[in-house]
Design an enzyme around this catalytic site. Sequence first.
Site, short mmCIF file in Angstrom:
data_model
loop_
_atom_site.label_atom_id
_atom_site.label_comp_id
_atom_site.label_asym_id
_atom_site.label_seq_id
_atom_site.Cartn_x
_atom_site.Cartn_y
_atom_site.Cartn_z
N LYS A 1 38.62 97.70 42.05
CA LYS A 1 38.13 98.47 43.38
C LYS A 1 37.24 99.53 42.74
CE LYS A 1 42.30 98.03 46.25
NZ LYS A 1 41.63 97.47 47.52
N ARG B 1 49.05 89.20 49.66
CA ARG B 1 49.43 87.83 50.31
C ARG B 1 50.25 86.99 49.11
NH1 ARG B 1 43.58 86.65 52.01
NH2 ARG B 1 43.68 88.97 51.96
#
Length: 460
Positions: free
Chosen positions: A240, A314
């Site tokens: 990120k 997820r």
Amino acid sequence: MTLSFASPSDPTLPLYVIAQPDLDDWLNDQPQSLTNWLKSCDFTGRLGQVALVPGPDGTPSFAVAGYGKPAIRRRKRFPLAAAAEALPEGNYQIASGVPADALEAECLGWLLTGYTFDTYAKQTPAKARLVAPDGIDAERIEILARSEALTRDLVNTPTADMGPDQLQAAVETLAQDFGASCQVVRGQALLDQNLPMIHAVGRAAAQEPRLIEMNWGNSGPKLTLVGKGVCFDTGGLNLKPGNSMALMKKDMGGAANVLGLAQMIMAMNLPLQLRVLIPAVENSVAGNAFRPGDILTSRKGLTVEINNTDAEGRLVLADALTLADEGEPDLVISMATLTGAARVAVGADLAPFYTDDETAAQALMQAGQKAADPVWRMPFHDPYEAMIEPSIADLDNAPSGGFAGSITAALFLRRFVGNSRYVHFDIYSWQPRKAPGRSKGGLGQGPRALLTALPEVLGL
């Protein structure tokens, strides 16, 4: 911090809550001296305004609090908390002015003004304490406030002090407090017990990845809560940028909210069998980190192509959801700070949820309004299933294109739940700016709505 009601036996001031449009009518029934006093205080009934009214001896006789205009109140979660934060230290008892259907929410908001996160620096909470009004469930409201404080504390704590080790310790402490059992599968044992995606996401971190499980209750419907416990998310090898990493200590907000809800359930002794599953990991960068292009095999046997290591939540939830479904629960609920797309869709204030269960959906929408915990239903839109199906694996963890990011993530998770009734929350768990009853920082989103809806959803 004080998150409880004041004793009615202590000295208490009556508090008259006055909506701005009602001030003139209220003053018509009061002595002229009171009108003069409030005028000198510039009291107009604006939301959050307060004034102490002196008695004959000069000491306060009662207090008034502005309740503003209805249009302004509708913009606030806990309007009365604005006055609670402005009142001087003391005990107060609501004498009039708060609608009966808003009373419990306003009392909760008042208690939450006492919350501070003071682990690293001294903070000053609101000091006005409230005597529980007649007719409310004071014990329930105190439980809600303490559970919210647990969630906020967990989210607010930086990862140096809230990694997988410390998150495990927090679950163990909660289990001990309520006589629950706690088991942990960590490190290599994750592979031995067929939890491979939890291991893959967390293996590059200094603290071992793990699955934390807590069980409580011996009878009633089976409820399983699954919370995303990514204690910090660098994005992995798809690193990120710095600005996007600044709040990643809160990427375990799903776990924090699940634990807050679990505390509510256990403290209220609800007649159900509770199971909590938290995959706790850090998504870190190292030579053994999982890579873009890798194909992982999940606990369920479905293969997953990794197109972005920053879509890791997820993955860990998928193995936990498969394990949850194997227990044949009556309801599975997952909570996760999963996608920025959900924030784009509904902003920071709403907690979006997904379910195919109409009973649960309607109960949650109604409960969110009642519990001052707003939620919003999002669609499991079946035509988007093709977006999560790549050519060389069963599933894609990060479909390209950028459209429907929250929906495709929810559809991905649904693939790992079989016949169980399922509700998924994609939450933010953060209050960007201070508001009445809500300090800037970690925030519970969804637990009060879920708690309120559970009796209808599970037939309790």
